[in-house]
Structures are given as structure tokens and as C-alpha cells.
Scaffold this motif. Structure first.
Motif, PDB file in Angstrom:
ATOM      1  N   LYS A 161       0.803  -0.769  -0.436  1.00 63.00           N
ATOM      2  CA  LYS A 161      -0.256  -0.056  -0.466  1.00 63.00           C
ATOM      3  C   LYS A 161       0.769   1.206  -0.119  1.00 63.00           C
ATOM      4  O   LYS A 161       0.296   2.449  -0.610  1.00 63.00           O
ATOM      5  N   GLN A 168       1.992   1.784  -7.529  1.00 60.72           N
ATOM      6  CA  GLN A 168       0.543   1.624  -7.712  1.00 60.72           C
ATOM      7  C   GLN A 168       0.128   2.793  -8.595  1.00 60.72           C
ATOM      8  O   GLN A 168      -0.596   1.910  -9.743  1.00 60.72           O
ATOM      9  N   LYS A 202      -1.416   1.605 -12.328  1.00 61.25           N
ATOM     10  CA  LYS A 202      -2.588   2.903 -12.349  1.00 61.25           C
ATOM     11  C   LYS A 202      -2.950   3.142 -13.767  1.00 61.25           C
ATOM     12  O   LYS A 202      -3.574   3.216 -14.822  1.00 61.25           O
TER      13      LYS A 202
END
Length: 150
Positions: free
Chosen positions: A38, A44, A48
Motif C-alpha cells: 500500500k 501503484q 494504475k
């Protein structure tokens, strides 16, 4: 520190305690990995970006298909004489442009042609800075015009 058994459960054996500790360690390791994932902004962002790229590719394909379909429908609805007339007008325009270019080239003095060729070559080699300067100039002129109109 003594641990008294509660109720009718017997005290855990050392093996059971070891298994519980190992299980707790595994769960803690998984939790740490999940938290690390996270907080990994770079990963991330990459994920994305890949997702958005895939969506954009899909939408681009869909739009291309729809545009081709719309162009086909429009082409089918345009009468043939109009299409022929448009093609004839385009050919005339192309011929006129070529003729005008030859006239200008014939009447332009040699040194001017050399300077124009040199400027064109310089513009091609420095395209990015030239485009950036043109964009800055355009923004400046738009801002100036907006301030005067207020």
C-alpha cells in the motif's frame, strides 16, 4: 508468570505454543507485506498507468471503429456526382498550388531561396525549442488580449 488454565481447557503444550507463534509470525509477515504494498507509490502508479493505458487503447479502438462506421454511412449517403465534383475540385486546387509554387520559385532570387532553405533547415533541426517558444508567445498574446478586453 504462571498461566492458569481457564475453564476445562488444558494448558497448551510447547508444540502448540510454537505452532501458534509460527502462525502469528506468518500473519504478521502477510500484514507487513500488505502494508508495504500500500505504501509502494511507484508500484501503484505503474499499475494504475498500465490500467489507464489499457483502457485508453480499448477506447481508441472503439472510437476508431465507430468513426469508420460513421464515415461509411456518410459516404453511402453522399450522391456520386457530389463526390466526383469534390474530387475534381481537390485535383484542381492541388494543380493550382503546384503551379503557384513553381511561379514563386522561378521569380525568387537565388540568395533569397538559399536563405529560406537555410532557415527551414534550422527550424527543422531546432523544432522542439521553436515550438516551445511559439507556445509561450501564443500564451503571452492570449493573456495580453484577455487583459485588454476586461
Amino acid at each position: 508468570m504462571s498461566h492458569q488454565p481457564q475453564g476445562d481447557r488444558p494448558a497448551p503444550t510447547p508444540e502448540e505454543l510454537s505452532d501458534r507463534v509460527e502462525h502469528a509470525r506468518d500473519q504478521l509477515g502477510q500484514t507487513v507485506q500488505a502494508l508495504a504494498a500500500k505504501t509502494d507509490v511507484k508500484a501503484q502508479t505503474k499499475a494504475k498507468a498500465a490500467e489507464v493505458k489499457d483502457q485508453a487503447a480499448l477506447l481508441t479502438g472503439q472510437l476508431r471503429d465507430k468513426a469508420a462506421q460513421a464515415a461509411g454511412l456518410i459516404k453511402d449517403k453522399i450522391p456520386d456526382p457530389v463526390v466526383d465534383k469534390a474530387a475534381h475540385a481537390a485535383a484542381q486546387m492541388r494543380d493550382s498550388t503546384i503551379h503557384a509554387g513553381h511561379l514563386v520559385a522561378d521569380k525568387t532570387p537565388g540568395p533569397v531561396r538559399d536563405k529560406a532553405a537555410s532557415a527551414a533547415t534550422g527550424a527543422r533541426t531546432n523544432r522542439t525549442p521553436l515550438l516551445a517558444a511559439a507556445a509561450v508567445l501564443a500564451v503571452f498574446l492570449l493573456l495580453r488580449r484577455n487583459r485588454r478586453n476586461k
